[in-house]
Structures are given as C-alpha cells and as structure tokens.
Design a protein around this motif. Structure first.
Motif, mmCIF file in Angstrom:
data_model
loop_
_atom_site.group_PDB
_atom_site.id
_atom_site.type_symbol
_atom_site.label_atom_id
_atom_site.label_comp_id
_atom_site.label_asym_id
_atom_site.label_seq_id
_atom_site.Cartn_x
_atom_site.Cartn_y
_atom_site.Cartn_z
ATOM 1 N N LEU A 57 35.150 -46.441 -30.879
ATOM 2 C CA LEU A 57 36.232 -45.578 -31.526
ATOM 3 C C LEU A 57 37.398 -46.578 -31.955
ATOM 4 N N ILE A 58 37.492 -47.653 -30.915
ATOM 5 C CA ILE A 58 38.491 -48.721 -31.346
ATOM 6 C C ILE A 58 37.957 -49.446 -32.610
ATOM 7 N N GLU A 62 49.008 -46.462 -32.913
ATOM 8 C CA GLU A 62 47.907 -45.366 -33.639
ATOM 9 C C GLU A 62 46.454 -45.368 -32.676
ATOM 10 N N LEU A 63 46.307 -46.625 -32.203
ATOM 11 C CA LEU A 63 45.067 -46.745 -31.406
ATOM 12 C C LEU A 63 45.072 -45.612 -30.159
ATOM 13 N N ILE A 64 46.318 -45.600 -29.517
ATOM 14 C CA ILE A 64 46.403 -44.874 -28.179
ATOM 15 C C ILE A 64 46.335 -43.377 -28.620
ATOM 16 N N LEU A 77 43.036 -42.401 -29.130
ATOM 17 C CA LEU A 77 42.037 -42.506 -28.014
ATOM 18 C C LEU A 77 42.529 -41.512 -26.934
ATOM 19 N N TRP A 78 43.680 -41.146 -26.659
ATOM 20 C CA TRP A 78 44.128 -40.323 -25.645
ATOM 21 C C TRP A 78 44.748 -39.236 -26.027
ATOM 22 N N ASP A 79 45.056 -39.240 -27.242
ATOM 23 C CA ASP A 79 45.930 -37.857 -27.810
ATOM 24 C C ASP A 79 47.526 -37.924 -27.506
ATOM 25 N N ASN A 80 47.531 -38.126 -25.988
ATOM 26 C CA ASN A 80 48.832 -38.060 -25.932
ATOM 27 C C ASN A 80 49.401 -39.484 -25.135
ATOM 28 N N GLU A 81 50.260 -40.160 -26.106
ATOM 29 C CA GLU A 81 50.405 -41.541 -25.514
ATOM 30 C C GLU A 81 51.349 -41.615 -24.438
ATOM 31 N N HIS A 82 52.072 -40.561 -24.090
ATOM 32 C CA HIS A 82 53.004 -40.195 -23.207
ATOM 33 C C HIS A 82 52.594 -40.642 -21.632
ATOM 34 N N PHE A 83 51.017 -40.135 -21.560
ATOM 35 C CA PHE A 83 50.609 -40.247 -20.364
ATOM 36 C C PHE A 83 49.677 -41.539 -19.969
ATOM 37 N N VAL A 84 49.627 -42.368 -21.016
ATOM 38 C CA VAL A 84 48.822 -43.445 -20.771
ATOM 39 C C VAL A 84 49.523 -45.002 -20.839
ATOM 40 N N SER A 85 49.098 -45.843 -19.934
ATOM 41 C CA SER A 85 49.576 -46.936 -19.799
ATOM 42 C C SER A 85 49.294 -47.947 -20.994
ATOM 43 N N ASP A 86 50.326 -48.821 -21.566
ATOM 44 C CA ASP A 86 49.892 -49.604 -22.512
ATOM 45 C C ASP A 86 49.026 -50.524 -22.156
ATOM 46 N N GLY A 116 49.877 -55.025 -33.017
ATOM 47 C CA GLY A 116 48.495 -54.369 -32.909
ATOM 48 C C GLY A 116 47.418 -55.116 -32.747
ATOM 49 N N TYR A 117 46.320 -54.459 -33.676
ATOM 50 C CA TYR A 117 45.071 -55.281 -33.523
ATOM 51 C C TYR A 117 44.361 -55.340 -34.984
#
Length: 230
Positions: A159-160, A176-178, A181-190, A220-221
């Motif tokens: 997906l990336i 955008e990538l986060i 990938l995980w729908d909710n960036e609040h719960f994901v570590s950078d 970003g990338y």
C-alpha cells in the motif's frame, strides 16, 4: 464471519477479549498449546491474528516470525511492555499494528476493523499492473518484479508503494500515508510509518530500487521516475 486467532495466555484477559470480539460477530479461536502455535495456525487458517508478546515457551516475536514465513495474514501485537523497541521489532517482523495494554476496547476494535477492511477489501480488487523504473508491480498479488527477480511485499508495504508510485515524482506527506494505512493517525506512532518504509526499502534493495524511494525531511516520501523527454 471473520475468524480471529487470539494468542493470549492470561485466561481472564483472553475471556474478556473473546466476549468483546464475539459481540462484534467475530469468530475467536484460542490457542490450546503454546508450544505448537504454528501448527494450530495452519489448521485454523484465521483471517487475523492477535498475539501477546510475553507468552509461555516462546515469545510473540518468535511466533510472528514463524507465521510470516508461511503467511501474510494480518497480525496485531498486544503488549503490556512499554519499550519503544517492542513496537519497532513487531513492525520489522511484519506485524500490521501494535496495541499497548491496558487499552480501550473501542481502540482495539477500531484497529481490527481498519486492518480487516484494508487487507480484505484490497485483496478483492481486480489485479492491476503498474510499471515503475522498469519493474512491474502487481497490486492484487503484492509482488514487484524486475530483471533481478520478484519479491513479495506485505499488505502495508504494497500500500505504501502503491501510494507513492501512483503519485510518482510528487511528495506524499507522512500524514497522508498514515491515514491510508491505519485510518486513525491519532493512535499511530510516527515511528511506525518510518519502520514500514524502511522495511519496504530493504526488500527493494534486491531489485536495486531502494534508492528511488526518497525521504523528504519534514515532508514525507517520494517515488522518483525518470521523465521521458520527447
């Protein structure tokens, strides 16, 4: 009904998680022999695996390695340990997500739903082919092939790559990538995204394509492609 394999040795926590998951109409299989997890996994063929890190006989990292050697099934780690290296290790081994104990069940359910939606909706799309830097990317099979061979990617890695290649020569932000990938960036570590991108680059080394995934510091990338001049 999605079948979830729950690898958790705490009986009370196992029971609580199972009841919550069953309320959401998930089938739940609990491991019976913590010394033969892979054998049970092969027999059950679950749609998703929830696995604790601290387990009898062998830890969750060991079983993640074993499962990943045979399957790309989505894996979510559960852990009461708060070492950042645990999250990094889980992602390096190919896990799809990491949930810190104690957790709110709403967060766990949201992560399970997002992972299942991403993996299985993605798998039901028609096979699409894209070319990039002379390589052929087959989205539906999670593979990329070039003169030096063919490599298989995990769902997150593909997906990336898909997001970057579809917008090649353009910076795709980390946010955008986060979100993708995980729908909710609040719960994901950078750092989780960084680990996934590094894993993708490591695999692309075999095709000598890793250098074409560029990091744009603070932005970003970007997947680069030579522009044809007519």
């Amino acid at each position: 009904m999605f079948q979830i394999m729950l690898i958790e040795d705490d009986p009370s926590l196992f029971q609580e998680i199972r009841e919550r998951l069953q309320q959401w109409s998930y089938g739940v299989y609990g491991v019976k022999d913590f010394g033969n997890v892979l054998q049970e996994f092969t027999a059950v063929r679950p749609d998703l695996v929830l696995i604790d890190i601290q387990l009898p006989k062998f830890d969750g990292f060991h079983w993640c390695r074993q499962i990943r050697a045979h399957s790309n099934v989505p894996i979510i780690f559960l852990s009461s340990r708060d070492h950042p290296t645990d999250m990094v290790m889980s992602m390096q081994l190919g896990a799809d997500d990491f949930v810190q104990k104690p957790f709110h069940f709403e967060v766990l359910i949201a992560k399970i739903q997002a992972t299942l939606r991403r993996v299985y909706n993605y798998n039901t799309e028609r096979v699409e082919l894209r070319t990039w830097r002379g390589a052929t990317i087959e989205y539906g099979r999670n593979t990329i092939a070039a003169e030096r061979g063919t490599i298989e990617l995990t769902k997150n890695e593909m997906l990336i790559l898909k997001l970057l290649v579809e917008q090649k020569n353009r910076i795709v932000s980390r946010e955008e990538l986060i979100r993708s990938l995980w729908d909710n960036e609040h719960f994901v570590s950078d750092n989780t995204l960084t680990v996934n991108v590094n894993r993708l680059r490591k695999k692309l080394e075999d095709l000598e394509l890793d250098a074409y995934i560029e990091t744009k510091v603070g932005q970003g990338y970007m997947a680069t492609e030579e522009v044809q001049v007519l």
